[in-house]
Scaffold this active site. Structure first.
Site, mmCIF file in Angstrom:
data_model
loop_
_atom_site.group_PDB
_atom_site.id
_atom_site.type_symbol
_atom_site.label_atom_id
_atom_site.label_comp_id
_atom_site.label_asym_id
_atom_site.label_seq_id
_atom_site.Cartn_x
_atom_site.Cartn_y
_atom_site.Cartn_z
ATOM 1 N N PHE A 1 -10.465 12.651 10.245
ATOM 2 C CA PHE A 1 -10.183 13.060 11.627
ATOM 3 C C PHE A 1 -9.356 14.330 11.579
ATOM 4 O O PHE A 1 -8.667 14.598 10.584
ATOM 5 C CB PHE A 1 -9.402 11.955 12.363
ATOM 6 N N GLU B 1 -8.114 -3.245 3.817
ATOM 7 C CA GLU B 1 -6.891 -3.421 4.609
ATOM 8 C C GLU B 1 -7.208 -4.103 5.926
ATOM 9 O O GLU B 1 -8.115 -3.685 6.639
ATOM 10 C CB GLU B 1 -6.288 -2.070 4.959
ATOM 11 N N HIS C 1 -2.218 -9.886 16.041
ATOM 12 C CA HIS C 1 -1.149 -10.853 16.322
ATOM 13 C C HIS C 1 0.167 -10.179 15.963
ATOM 14 O O HIS C 1 0.211 -9.361 15.039
ATOM 15 C CB HIS C 1 -1.347 -12.116 15.463
ATOM 16 N N GLY D 1 0.852 -1.191 0.000
ATOM 17 C CA GLY D 1 0.000 0.000 0.000
ATOM 18 C C GLY D 1 0.886 1.238 0.000
ATOM 19 O O GLY D 1 1.939 1.246 -0.640
ATOM 20 N N THR E 1 -1.341 -2.692 8.190
ATOM 21 C CA THR E 1 -2.529 -3.289 7.580
ATOM 22 C C THR E 1 -2.105 -4.046 6.325
ATOM 23 O O THR E 1 -1.420 -3.489 5.462
ATOM 24 C CB THR E 1 -3.554 -2.207 7.169
ATOM 25 N N TYR F 1 4.232 -9.887 2.731
ATOM 26 C CA TYR F 1 3.802 -9.491 1.385
ATOM 27 C C TYR F 1 3.874 -10.715 0.477
ATOM 28 O O TYR F 1 4.805 -11.519 0.573
ATOM 29 C CB TYR F 1 4.727 -8.408 0.821
ATOM 30 N N LYS G 1 4.419 2.861 9.556
ATOM 31 C CA LYS G 1 5.288 4.022 9.809
ATOM 32 C C LYS G 1 4.565 5.158 10.509
ATOM 33 O O LYS G 1 5.064 5.723 11.472
ATOM 34 C CB LYS G 1 5.868 4.539 8.486
#
Ligand SMILES: Cc1cc2nc3c(=O)[nH]c(=O)nc-3n(C[C@H](O)[C@H](O)[C@H](O)COP(=O)(O)O)c2cc1C
Ligand SMILES: Nc1ncnc2c1ncn2[C@@H]1O[C@H](COP(=O)(O)OP(=O)(O)O)[C@@H](O)[C@H]1O
Ligand SMILES: [Mg+2]
Length: 162
Positions: free
Chosen positions: A120, A90, A95, A26, A38, A102, A32
């Site tokens: 937001f 996503e 866990h 993505g 996700t 990937y 980051k």
């Protein structure tokens, strides 16, 4: 409020929804910027969603390749905070993985709707909302009507990981 109730009741027709696909890259913001990675599905998986499937935040179960089945929260939509141009699906899996996955096959059982995606006024507010979604998912998945799907045949099927 009424809109949320209507959406919740119409979503009942689409859920549970089972899907799978290879994990793609993505924008690299999850880990980051948010500290919440996700696993993103490819466009073909997003395109397969029924037209009546509402965008928003969902909870359910997830499995990476032939690993364990874990709880998950999922965001479906255009990430209004970032104003994405493409719709994404996503999954944040509850866990801690030793490394990125990937290219692995992610299977998800989407079971319940939590809320609409929102813009937001700060990154902190987005992170707080996602943490609250995670807590909600933890609680909901304890219920028998949802826990039974952890052992669904969908997760047992042998699939080709190549
Ligand atoms: C449970 C959950 C809820 C989310 N809710 C929102 C939301 O309300 N608004 C929004 O803009 N993005 C939301 N997101 C998406 C994040 O903005 C997204 O995961 C982040 O931009 C990472 O994108 P990337 O995978 O392309 O790096 C949510 C993500 C998760 C896992
Ligand atoms: N608990 C987890 N849930 C989801 N993805 C995880 C998790 N732990 C590690 N990952 C890895 O992190 C990647 C997602 O990180 P993210 O910052 O959202 O990047 P991208 O923008 O490429 O999706 C996943 O594709 C996966 O390989
Ligand atoms: Mg991601």
């Amino acid at each position: 409020m009424l809109r949320a109730i209507l959406r919740y009741s119409t979503m009942g027709e689409c859920l549970p929804y089972f899907t799978k696909g290879k994990v793609v890259k993505g924008f690299g913001r999850g880990s980051k910027e948010l500290g919440i990675p996700t696993a993103n599905f490819p466009e073909e998986v997003v395109a397969k969603l029924p037209a009546s499937f509402s965008t928003g935040v969902y909870f359910g179960w997830a499995k990476v390749d032939d690993g364990e089945v874990h709880k998950m929260v999922m965001s479906i939509g255009w990430n209004p905070f970032y104003k994405n141009k493409k719709k994404s699906m996503e999954t944040h899996i509850l866990h801690t993985f030793k490394e990125d996955f990937y290219g692995s096959v992610l299977r998800v059982a989407i079971l319940g709707y939590i809320r609409e995606e929102r813009g937001f006024s700060s990154l902190e507010d987005l992170i707080a909302a996602i943490k609250s979604d995670i807590a909600e998912s933890e609680e909901q998945l304890k219920r028998q009507e949802y826990s039974i799907f952890k052992t669904d045949n969908f997760f047992q099927d042998k699939i080709d990981f190549s």
